[in-house]
Structures are given as structure tokens and as C-alpha cells.
Design a protein around this motif. Structure first.
Motif, PDB file in Angstrom:
ATOM      1  N   ASP A   1       6.728  10.820   1.455  1.00  0.00           N
ATOM      2  CA  ASP A   1       7.881  10.005   1.086  1.00  0.00           C
ATOM      3  C   ASP A   1       9.044  10.332   2.318  1.00  0.00           C
ATOM      4  N   ALA A   2       8.522  11.589   2.758  1.00  0.00           N
ATOM      5  CA  ALA A   2       9.193  11.549   4.037  1.00  0.00           C
ATOM      6  C   ALA A   2       8.615  10.588   5.248  1.00  0.00           C
ATOM      7  N   LEU A   3       7.905  10.717   5.147  1.00  0.00           N
ATOM      8  CA  LEU A   3       7.879   9.657   6.388  1.00  0.00           C
ATOM      9  C   LEU A   3       8.319   8.010   5.632  1.00  0.00           C
ATOM     10  N   ALA A   4       8.289   7.811   4.313  1.00  0.00           N
ATOM     11  CA  ALA A   4       8.577   6.808   3.623  1.00  0.00           C
ATOM     12  C   ALA A   4      10.212   6.321   4.280  1.00  0.00           C
ATOM     13  N   LYS A   5      10.928   7.450   4.351  1.00  0.00           N
ATOM     14  CA  LYS A   5      12.248   7.382   4.804  1.00  0.00           C
ATOM     15  C   LYS A   5      12.311   6.253   6.104  1.00  0.00           C
ATOM     16  N   GLY A   6      11.434   6.799   6.874  1.00  0.00           N
ATOM     17  CA  GLY A   6      12.054   6.382   8.297  1.00  0.00           C
ATOM     18  C   GLY A   6      11.145   5.530   8.536  1.00  0.00           C
ATOM     19  N   THR A   7      11.458   4.736   9.533  1.00  0.00           N
ATOM     20  CA  THR A   7      11.349   2.853   9.732  1.00  0.00           C
ATOM     21  C   THR A   7      10.123   2.771  10.733  1.00  0.00           C
ATOM     22  N   GLN A   8       9.480   3.399  10.749  1.00  0.00           N
ATOM     23  CA  GLN A   8       8.374   3.851  12.616  1.00  0.00           C
ATOM     24  C   GLN A   8       7.079   3.541  11.770  1.00  0.00           C
TER      25      GLN A   8
ATOM     26  N   GLN B   1       0.804  18.000  -3.779  1.00  0.00           N
ATOM     27  CA  GLN B   1       2.077  17.299  -4.302  1.00  0.00           C
ATOM     28  C   GLN B   1       2.750  17.683  -3.121  1.00  0.00           C
ATOM     29  N   LEU B   2       2.216  18.324  -2.176  1.00  0.00           N
ATOM     30  CA  LEU B   2       2.858  18.299  -0.563  1.00  0.00           C
ATOM     31  C   LEU B   2       2.453  17.136   0.122  1.00  0.00           C
ATOM     32  N   ARG B   3       1.088  16.975   0.166  1.00  0.00           N
ATOM     33  CA  ARG B   3       1.033  15.809   0.562  1.00  0.00           C
ATOM     34  C   ARG B   3       1.606  14.235   0.145  1.00  0.00           C
ATOM     35  N   GLU B   4       2.000  14.191  -0.760  1.00  0.00           N
ATOM     36  CA  GLU B   4       3.512  12.971  -1.041  1.00  0.00           C
ATOM     37  C   GLU B   4       4.660  12.893  -1.238  1.00  0.00           C
ATOM     38  N   LEU B   5       5.087  14.503  -0.768  1.00  0.00           N
ATOM     39  CA  LEU B   5       6.443  14.929  -0.341  1.00  0.00           C
ATOM     40  C   LEU B   5       6.436  14.615   0.905  1.00  0.00           C
ATOM     41  N   ALA B   6       5.025  15.044   2.266  1.00  0.00           N
ATOM     42  CA  ALA B   6       5.320  14.461   3.297  1.00  0.00           C
ATOM     43  C   ALA B   6       5.561  12.773   3.156  1.00  0.00           C
TER      44      ALA B   6
ATOM     45  N   GLY C   1       1.368   5.109  -7.292  1.00  0.00           N
ATOM     46  CA  GLY C   1       2.553   5.300  -8.453  1.00  0.00           C
ATOM     47  C   GLY C   1       3.542   6.317  -7.298  1.00  0.00           C
ATOM     48  N   ARG C   2       4.163   5.842  -6.086  1.00  0.00           N
ATOM     49  CA  ARG C   2       4.962   6.918  -5.859  1.00  0.00           C
ATOM     50  C   ARG C   2       6.231   5.793  -5.874  1.00  0.00           C
ATOM     51  N   ARG C   3       7.007   7.268  -5.684  1.00  0.00           N
ATOM     52  CA  ARG C   3       8.628   7.152  -5.453  1.00  0.00           C
ATOM     53  C   ARG C   3       8.969   6.177  -4.668  1.00  0.00           C
ATOM     54  N   LEU C   4       8.632   6.270  -2.903  1.00  0.00           N
ATOM     55  CA  LEU C   4       8.992   5.107  -1.876  1.00  0.00           C
ATOM     56  C   LEU C   4       7.903   4.484  -2.003  1.00  0.00           C
ATOM     57  N   VAL C   5       7.793   3.732  -1.162  1.00  0.00           N
ATOM     58  CA  VAL C   5       6.673   2.578  -0.247  1.00  0.00           C
ATOM     59  C   VAL C   5       6.901   3.544   0.961  1.00  0.00           C
ATOM     60  N   PRO C   6       5.687   3.498   1.894  1.00  0.00           N
ATOM     61  CA  PRO C   6       5.767   3.722   3.304  1.00  0.00           C
ATOM     62  C   PRO C   6       5.923   2.580   3.790  1.00  0.00           C
ATOM     63  N   ALA C   7       6.603   2.351   5.140  1.00  0.00           N
ATOM     64  CA  ALA C   7       6.720   1.790   6.026  1.00  0.00           C
ATOM     65  C   ALA C   7       5.621   0.608   6.452  1.00  0.00           C
ATOM     66  N   LYS C   8       4.422   1.668   6.696  1.00  0.00           N
ATOM     67  CA  LYS C   8       3.093   0.635   6.906  1.00  0.00           C
ATOM     68  C   LYS C   8       3.100  -0.164   6.204  1.00  0.00           C
ATOM     69  N   VAL C   9       3.595  -0.211   4.287  1.00  0.00           N
ATOM     70  CA  VAL C   9       3.031  -1.073   3.509  1.00  0.00           C
ATOM     71  C   VAL C   9       3.940  -2.157   3.304  1.00  0.00           C
ATOM     72  N   ARG C  10       5.153  -1.875   3.384  1.00  0.00           N
ATOM     73  CA  ARG C  10       6.342  -3.235   2.783  1.00  0.00           C
ATOM     74  C   ARG C  10       6.071  -3.539   4.317  1.00  0.00           C
ATOM     75  N   VAL C  11       5.602  -3.385   5.927  1.00  0.00           N
ATOM     76  CA  VAL C  11       5.452  -4.410   6.454  1.00  0.00           C
ATOM     77  C   VAL C  11       4.697  -5.116   6.141  1.00  0.00           C
ATOM     78  N   PHE C  12       3.750  -4.761   5.517  1.00  0.00           N
ATOM     79  CA  PHE C  12       2.191  -6.000   5.550  1.00  0.00           C
ATOM     80  C   PHE C  12       1.982  -6.571   3.706  1.00  0.00           C
ATOM     81  N   LEU C  13       3.308  -5.816   2.983  1.00  0.00           N
ATOM     82  CA  LEU C  13       3.106  -6.789   1.676  1.00  0.00           C
ATOM     83  C   LEU C  13       4.746  -8.134   2.424  1.00  0.00           C
ATOM     84  N   ASP C  14       5.311  -7.498   3.371  1.00  0.00           N
ATOM     85  CA  ASP C  14       6.203  -8.378   3.429  1.00  0.00           C
ATOM     86  C   ASP C  14       5.794  -9.926   4.433  1.00  0.00           C
TER      87      ASP C  14
END
Length: 302
Positions: A81-88, A74-79, A273-286
Motif C-alpha cells: 500500500d505504501a508503494l501504491a501511494k507513490g508514482t514510481q 499484514q506487514l507486506r500488505e502495508l508495504a 483484494g488490496r485497498r490500493l492498486v500498485p502503480a505497476k498494475v495501474r499502468v499495465f491495465l491503463d
């Protein structure tokens, strides 16, 4: 007490061994081994039995893992999610894909994304067999899912709909001058995919024909194997057009029944099945969707 040692212990168990965990975490194997040894010394008990073939939890190790693995997960998932909120866009993006798709559609996207985001690393495992969903902690697993349903623990997004066609060697078709429509396939050897049971076709007038795949001389989920067999004159293969394009250009294969549309190969991107998609995943799928649009591939959200 070093909590990183507890996490290292969980990661080793999760990945099934020190080598796999070290690869996934990009840490030296010796560092993980030292963490587990230090934890065992502090707790005064052996947690893992190490052999040359496998790793086994002791009773104490099993008890500890059951108590702490969920909180650390759960701590890793929270981490994440925290990274996914960023844009880096950074870290390592781990991808698994079937050979027919991965070998011809992911490399160019990966190169463009890595050029744009120098802090990102990409690991692409191109699999010939069915990919075990997230068994090796992938960020994206591409799958055809033709006869399966994704587990409820993953998010499914369809990315590509790849044109498929029928291909055979010119030498084989010389022996079949009367070949004119899908029904004539019953008289030819068919090279089946791993889960092929029938091949549906749609005509220009909207009519449909379904051909049963009966007693194929070759059955393989590996598109390269079917391609080689088709070029050797052993039968008719149903493969994606982009995969066969070089062999067609060389005259080693001909396309059959271009006026009949084969069912496309639909490739899905499966995400944990995470609540947020990490930025690295988003940019690849885009990037993948942009390439699909440029090449005429269909994209859609599941």
C-alpha cells in the motif's frame, strides 16, 4: 534475532518450497535456505523437513507459522500500500492469463510499458489450463469467468470483450452444402471448449438461437488444440476472431455465419483484494484498455 529470517520462513511455506519462493522473491535459493537454517539454529529446533519431493512443516514449524504468518502478511500488505501511494513504477509485475488471450493481447502492452518504465520487470505466465487464482502470488490474473464467480477476496475488473466466431476448414464445409444457420450446427461435429455446454447466437434482427453442444468429438480449454482440430477438418470451432485471423488469411479456415453474432469472450482482470492498486498494475491495465479502445475491444469496470 533477524526478522528477515522469520519472513523468509513464511515465504517458503506460503510458496510451497524454496525454489518457488526464490523465484517469486527474486532471491537466490541458497539465501532463503540460509535464512531458514539460521532461524532453526537460533530457535534450537527443526522447522521444516526437506525431502526431494516435498517440504513439510514440523510441529514446531507449524506452530510458529500459525503464530507469525498473519502479522508478516499484514506487514507486506502495508508495504504494498505504501508503494501504491507513490508514482514510481518499478519491481516485478507478475501476470497469469489464458493462452487464447495472453498470447495475442498482452505482449505488445508489456513491451510498451517496459519501454516507458525501465525499472519495471514483467513476468507473464500463459496458461492452457484454468489459472489458480493468486496461488503463485500474481499481481493480475486474467480469467474468462464464463461459468464461475470470482472469490470475494479479489477485485474484479472487466478489461476485454473479444469477438468470437465459428470457424471450420473449407474441406469440411464442402461436405455440408446446405449449411445456412445456427440450427444446422446440429448436423456438424462441434469442437468444444473446456466448459462449453451451449453456444448462443444473436441475429441481425435481434433474434436469438442457442445450440446445445452435444457429444463433441473434441473438448479442450486450449484454443490452439481446437484451432488445429478445425484446420484438420475434424469439426467447427468457436474461437476468438483475432486468434484465427492467420489461419483464415492462409485459407486454412473459413468463417461461418458471419451474420450471426456469437457471445463474446469476456476477459476479466482479477486483482488481490488490496485497498490500493500498485502503480505497476495501474499502468499495465491503463495500457491494456488503451489498446482495447484502439482495436475496438470493449472495456468496462466490473
Amino acid at each position: 534475532m533477524n526478522w528477515d529470517d522469520f519472513d523468509a520462513f513464511c515465504q517458503v511455506v506460503d510458496h510451497g518450497g524454496f525454489t518457488a519462493a526464490a523465484r517469486a522473491l527474486e532471491r537466490p535459493k541458497s539465501s532463503l535456505s540460509a535464512s531458514v537454517s539460521r532461524l532453526e539454529e537460533q530457535l534450537g529446533t527443526r522447522l521444516l523437513e526437506r525431502t526431494t519431493r516435498r517440504l513439510r512443516l514440523t510441529d514446531a514449524g507449524d506452530s510458529l507459522y500459525r503464530d507469525i504468518s498473519k502479522p508478516f502478511s499484514q506487514l507486506r500488505e502495508l508495504a504494498v500500500d505504501a508503494l501504491a501511494k507513490g508514482t514510481q513504477v518499478q519491481g516485478t509485475l507478475r501476470i497469469a492469463a489464458p493462452y487464447e488471450f495472453g498470447a495475442h493481447h498482452l505482449a505488445s502492452v508489456a513491451c510498451r510499458v517496459m519501454t516507458r518504465y525501465p525499472a519495471l520487470k514483467v513476468q507473464i505466465d500463459v496458461e492452457h489450463a484454468r489459472v489458480a487464482l493468486f496461488e503463485r502470488h500474481y499481481d493480475i490474473v486474467f480469467s474468462a469467468l464464463e461459468h464461475r464467480v470470482a472469490p470475494s477476496t479479489v477485485v474484479t475488473k472487466r478489461v476485454y470483450s473479444l469477438e468470437r466466431g465459428l470457424f471450420a476448414s473449407p474441406e469440411l464445409m464442402v461436405r455440408c452444402p446446405a449449411f445456412a444457420g445456427p440450427d444446422d450446427l446440429n448436423a456438424l461435429p462441434l469442437l468444444a471448449g473446456g466448459e462449453d455446454h451451449d453456444w448462443p447466437f444473436t441475429g441481425a434482427d435481434g433474434s436469438t438461437v442457442v445450440v446445445d453442444v452435444r457429444n463433441p468429438p473434441l473438448r479442450s480449454g486450449n484454443a490452439e488444440v481446437r484451432l488445429q482440430a478445425a484446420m484438420a477438418g475434424l469439426g467447427v470451432a468457436r474461437i476468438t476472431a483475432s486468434f484465427c485471423a492467420p489461419a483464415v488469411a492462409q485459407g486454412r479456415l473459413v468463417r461461418l455465419l458471419p451474420q450471426w453474432q456469437c457471445a463474446p469472450l469476456r476477459i476479466h482482470a482479477l486483482l488481490p483484494g488490496r485497498r490500493l492498486v500498485p502503480a505497476k498494475v495501474r499502468v499495465f491495465l491503463d495500457g491494456l484498455e488503451d489498446e482495447a479502445a484502439q482495436q475496438g475491444g470493449a472495456t468496462a469496470a466490473a
